[in-house]
Write a protein that holds these residues in place. Structure first.
Motif, PDB file in Angstrom:
ATOM      1  N   ASP A 106       0.816  -1.221   0.000  1.00 55.41           N
ATOM      2  CA  ASP A 106       0.000   0.000   0.000  1.00 55.41           C
ATOM      3  C   ASP A 106       0.853   1.276   0.000  1.00 55.41           C
ATOM      4  O   ASP A 106       0.599   2.179  -0.811  1.00 55.41           O
ATOM      5  CB  ASP A 106      -0.953   0.008   1.194  1.00 55.41           C
ATOM      6  CG  ASP A 106      -2.273  -0.678   0.858  1.00 55.41           C
ATOM      7  OD1 ASP A 106      -2.771  -0.486  -0.267  1.00 55.41           O
ATOM      8  OD2 ASP A 106      -2.794  -1.402   1.715  1.00 55.41           O
ATOM      9  N   ALA A 109       2.326   1.754  -3.427  1.00 57.10           N
ATOM     10  CA  ALA A 109       1.285   2.158  -4.382  1.00 57.10           C
ATOM     11  C   ALA A 109       0.916   3.630  -4.211  1.00 57.10           C
ATOM     12  O   ALA A 109       0.691   4.345  -5.196  1.00 57.10           O
ATOM     13  CB  ALA A 109       0.052   1.280  -4.201  1.00 57.10           C
ATOM     14  N   HIS A 110       0.866   4.096  -2.969  1.00 58.36           N
ATOM     15  CA  HIS A 110       0.562   5.515  -2.717  1.00 58.36           C
ATOM     16  C   HIS A 110       1.672   6.424  -3.253  1.00 58.36           C
ATOM     17  O   HIS A 110       1.399   7.542  -3.710  1.00 58.36           O
ATOM     18  CB  HIS A 110       0.364   5.756  -1.221  1.00 58.36           C
ATOM     19  CG  HIS A 110      -1.012   5.415  -0.724  1.00 58.36           C
ATOM     20  ND1 HIS A 110      -2.135   6.158  -1.040  1.00 58.36           N
ATOM     21  CD2 HIS A 110      -1.449   4.386   0.051  1.00 58.36           C
ATOM     22  CE1 HIS A 110      -3.202   5.617  -0.477  1.00 58.36           C
ATOM     23  NE2 HIS A 110      -2.817   4.538   0.195  1.00 58.36           N
ATOM     24  N   VAL A 122      -4.615   2.847  -6.454  1.00 56.92           N
ATOM     25  CA  VAL A 122      -3.709   2.369  -5.395  1.00 56.92           C
ATOM     26  C   VAL A 122      -3.981   0.902  -5.080  1.00 56.92           C
ATOM     27  O   VAL A 122      -3.059   0.094  -4.928  1.00 56.92           O
ATOM     28  CB  VAL A 122      -3.879   3.234  -4.125  1.00 56.92           C
ATOM     29  CG1 VAL A 122      -3.175   2.577  -2.935  1.00 56.92           C
ATOM     30  CG2 VAL A 122      -3.329   4.637  -4.354  1.00 56.92           C
TER      31      VAL A 122
END
Length: 536
Positions: A106, A109-110, A122
């Motif tokens: 995560d 992805a951010h 995301v």
């Protein structure tokens, strides 16, 4: 010596075939998932490659070097001691690496997604990163076993397991993505998730192949262990200190290109969003970090594979203090590298439109990125070779310094250059970063060995001149084909143009280099004998 050469040949062929398979599958995979989805695949594989290199930590080479060293002393017990404890450590390392990448999916992805207008979300990027992370559980364990086999001069298990791993991975990847996209009409994210998970399935298959060889060769290992002599009681601390010393330089050389790609992955979308190009950012990054990069790396693989055969000679000459022989070997390494790589990358640049069309799809942007990116392959190859030469003379710490310096420079200038030149800005930043790393490596080599060579400069100018002549023939030939048949809007026509132009390029470059005697001087006596049969 013959068994050594046979083992080295088996390992080299196995690694080469594995790498070729790792390139070839890209093209049918691209046809299945399409251009806009390849970026999603690359988002998963760049952090996975880096995490994998850290988890493995150069284990195959480091372990093989340690085992071979103590086996030569008749101390077979130390190698077994290392592998027994190492398997537990690598299992733990693999699980921790898996856990780290899984949990960091995560946050990564951010960092990648900077605008709602981008193609992927995301959650989509985090999802594929999590799926690929499972392979980290198996691969570190497998790498240590491969190193143990190599330490006993058994190269076949490594070569075969690499091929099995790659073949199974590709079969699962292509079959799975095809079924998802074409048979069940599923989502691209599902197909990409299945594709990246194939790395885990391939790794399990490779591990099964190693288990087969372990059962086959264990009686030999046990017999040698019975006659083991002590070279002094080695503590686990001293064993792992020695292994880590061997492994660190290999880690940094192995992750050099993925680190540069990671910088692009983390900054490219930010820069493109800043100039209002968020809609095409994912697509362009896929071209940069995946489709064109896979083509650009081909001449690097060929050139370094050939020239790296000279590197063990460097170590031998340096150990024996044979300075003049060492300098001659370095001269030849640089020349062979340039002789093979320069015409290849110039050819790729000139024929980029047809190459990209044939392998992927007709794309003005894709071919433009490929044409601009191809010459940077020379820098990739030179970094690998100069780093290997530094390892050969025991100056490993400078590899770490030079690479980190190049990465920091890339990081500092990447966003401004992308904002100014878009995708080409990222390529320029990569080229500058690599140039700085190579310059540091070559300055260290010059100071350590008092190295300077006018011969390399003269030969480099000669190679450039031959390449310019070759390029002129290719340009003329391509223009004639376009006049006769028009622009290649079909893959069949693109293939025909490539076959004709590449044949002309090879014929011109080979004829000129053989005629003036350059190829014979660089590639050896066997080439001279072959050429003599043709009267050149």
């Amino acid at each position: 010596m013959s068994s050594l050469m046979k083992g080295t040949a088996i390992l080299t062929v196995g690694m080469f075939l594995s790498k070729v398979l790792g390139l070839v599958y890209i093209f049918p995979f691209y046809a299945i998932i399409g251009q806009k989805n390849v970026a999603l695949y690359s988002y998963a594989y760049v952090p996975y490659t880096i995490m994998l290199s850290v988890a493995i930590s150069g284990a195959p080479i480091a372990v093989s070097k340690f085992v071979a060293k103590y086996n030569s002393l008749g101390d077979y017990e130390s190698g077994r001691k290392l592998v027994k404890s190492g398997l537990m450590i690598m299992t733990l390392t693999g699980f921790l690496s898996f856990l780290a990448l899984f949990l960091l999916a995560d946050p990564i992805a951010h960092l990648v997604i900077k605008d709602e207008e981008q193609v992927f979300t995301v959650s989509q990027i985090a999802g594929v990163i999590r799926w690929v992370s499972f392979a980290l559980i198996v691969v570190p364990f497998m790498s240590l076993v491969r190193g143990f086999f190599q330490g006993y001069d058994h190269m076949e298990p490594t070569a075969i397991s690499q091929l099995v791993e790659q073949i199974v991975r590709i079969i699962v990847l292509l079959t799975g993505s095809y079924l998802v996209m074409r048979v069940f009409d599923g989502k691209a994210q599902t197909a990409v998730s299945f594709a990246v998970f194939s790395a885990f399935i391939g790794a399990v298959a490779g591990l099964i192949a190693l288990w087969y060889y372990w059962r086959k060769l264990k009686p030999e290992f046990d017999l040698k262990l019975q006659y083991s002599v002590s070279s002094g009681q080695l503590s686990y601390k001293s064993i792992y200190r020695e292994v880590i010393t061997y492994s660190i330089p290999y880690v940094f050389v192995g992750i050099a290109n993925p680190l540069f790609q990671l910088v692009d992955m983390l900054t490219f979308n930010t820069a493109m969003t800043n100039i209002g190009l968020a809609k095409v950012s994912d697509d362009y990054l896929g071209m940069l970090n995946f489709t064109t990069q896979k083509i650009v790396i081909i001449p690097v693989m060929l050139a370094t594979g050939f020239s790296m055969a000279l590197v063990p000679t460097i170590t031998n000459y340096y150990t024996k203090n044979q300075h003049s022989a060492l300098i001659n070997a370095m001269d030849k390494t640089y020349q062979v590298l340039l002789f093979i790589t320069l015409p290849a990358v110039i050819g790729i640049s000139l024929l980029s439109t047809d190459i990209y069309h044939l392998l992927y799809s007709e794309s003005a942007m894709g071919s433009s990125v490929l044409a601009f990116y191809a010459p940077v392959a020379i820098l990739f190859a030179f970094f690998q070779v100069t780093a290997a030469l530094l390892q050969g003379i025991d100056y490993q710490k400078w590899i770490v310094f030079s690479l980190l310096t190049g990465i920091l420079v890339k990081l500092a200038i990447n966003i401004p250059l992308i904002e100014t030149f878009e995708t080409k800005g990222a390529i320029i930043a990569t080229a500058i970063g690599y140039l700085i790393s190579i310059t540091i490596n070559m300055l260290v080599l010059k100071k350590a060995l008092n190295y300077k060579s006018r011969l390399v400069i003269r030969r480099s100018i000669l190679i450039m001149a031959l390449t310019v002549i070759m390029a002129a023939f290719v340009i003329v030939a391509h223009k004639v084909l376009v006049i006769l048949f028009g622009v290649a809007h079909t893959k069949m026509l693109a293939l025909m143009y490539l076959v004709v132009c590449i044949s002309i390029a090879v014929a011109v470059y080979a004829f000129l280099s053989f005629r003036i005697g350059l190829a014979q001087k660089l590639l050896g006596e066997k080439i001279t004998k072959i050429v003599g049969k043709f009267g050149l």
